[in-house]
Design an enzyme around this catalytic site. Sequence first.
Site, PDB file in Angstrom:
ATOM      1  N   THR A 135      37.198  -5.328 -53.356  1.00 56.15           N
ATOM      2  CA  THR A 135      36.829  -5.314 -52.261  1.00 56.15           C
ATOM      3  C   THR A 135      38.096  -5.386 -50.660  1.00 56.15           C
ATOM      4  O   THR A 135      39.136  -6.473 -50.550  1.00 56.15           O
ATOM      5  CB  THR A 135      36.702  -6.761 -52.088  1.00 56.15           C
ATOM      6  OG1 THR A 135      35.234  -6.715 -52.689  1.00 56.15           O
ATOM      7  CG2 THR A 135      36.055  -7.455 -50.591  1.00 56.15           C
ATOM      8  N   ASP A 189      30.236 -12.735 -50.495  1.00 54.52           N
ATOM      9  CA  ASP A 189      30.325 -13.104 -49.292  1.00 54.52           C
ATOM     10  C   ASP A 189      30.629 -12.331 -48.048  1.00 54.52           C
ATOM     11  O   ASP A 189      30.816 -12.681 -47.154  1.00 54.52           O
ATOM     12  CB  ASP A 189      31.558 -13.963 -49.553  1.00 54.52           C
ATOM     13  CG  ASP A 189      32.525 -13.249 -50.102  1.00 54.52           C
ATOM     14  OD1 ASP A 189      31.743 -12.485 -50.919  1.00 54.52           O
ATOM     15  OD2 ASP A 189      33.545 -13.304 -49.958  1.00 54.52           O
TER      16      ASP A 189
END
Length: 328
Positions: free
Chosen positions: A188, A219
Amino acid sequence: MHRRKFLKNSALSSAAVLGTAPLISCAERTKTESGTSTTNSPVVICTWDFGNATEKAWSVLSEGGNALDAAELGVMVEEADPSNQTVGLGGRPDRDGVVTLDACIMDSKSNCGAVMGLEGYVHPVSVARKVMEKTPHVILVGDGAAQFAREQGFPQTNLLTERSEKEWIEWKKTAEYTPIINIENHDTIGMLTLDVNGDLAGACTTSGMAYKLRGRVGDSPVIGAGLYVDPEIGAATATGMGEEVIRTVGSFLIVELMRQGKSPEEACREGVHRILKKNAGKTDFQIGFIALNKNGETGGYCIHPSFSYRQYDAQGHRNTPVNSYLKS
Ligand code: SD4
């Protein structure tokens, strides 16, 4: 004009490194015709060693561009790279074989936008920015996000590459859900930027956990969890097991810890420790936080070693391994 001020600051910073001037912070008070303004030496950091993405953001910042553009254009480099199987095009699919993307973006006026579970568009961060700028909302999900992307003129693309599809077919033979603890240099991307005007911004974009349940959101697109920017204090972003970051509202927590006077690294360490405390000895997952404060200071912390962040600033660029809770 911006560039001139920035170059002046760069010269001041270099002098400080050489010991000829005190370097207290990146911000300099400058006399202008209309009074006094604060100029800053720009900084960009991003999770992992995403050199091309960070270089792109730096090219915007070093020319006097704004923090928001830099963050968006920076992470777009990874979204478009099919060799990165955790972001954008070529991302690993969910357990049903569908690539679903999550992203958010936030500026220094606390404007923010996010898309969750977006299918068929390479640049979720840009769709998130349109949500922020063109709608009264913050989050669009799934089909609604895709409809909005289409209406905004984003081109539709098949995101599942041959490689990711092959691996998914292989995975289905056992269908065991075992998230990889560390995907070194390929994970990510969360990016934090500080521009010449002292404005902060950030962006975070991911294909999420490989082979996740259909509809699962981590998240990364959750403002406060995967990313948070506070104009007065600084910004933070996260990578790793999204469920754990959400449970502590990780990035918001780190910014609040910096507000209390902690350095970026101290704040990230405390954030990781909070997560570990909630897990009572369980450490079989990775969390990596990075943070950038208003003065241009940076830091990070993680659970397992091998997490790092790439930084570009007036001093050049480097990949900084961050301290970890576990040593091996
Ligand atoms: C998520 N935090 O979806 C993301 C994925 C990630 O290492 O960062 N993986 O939970």
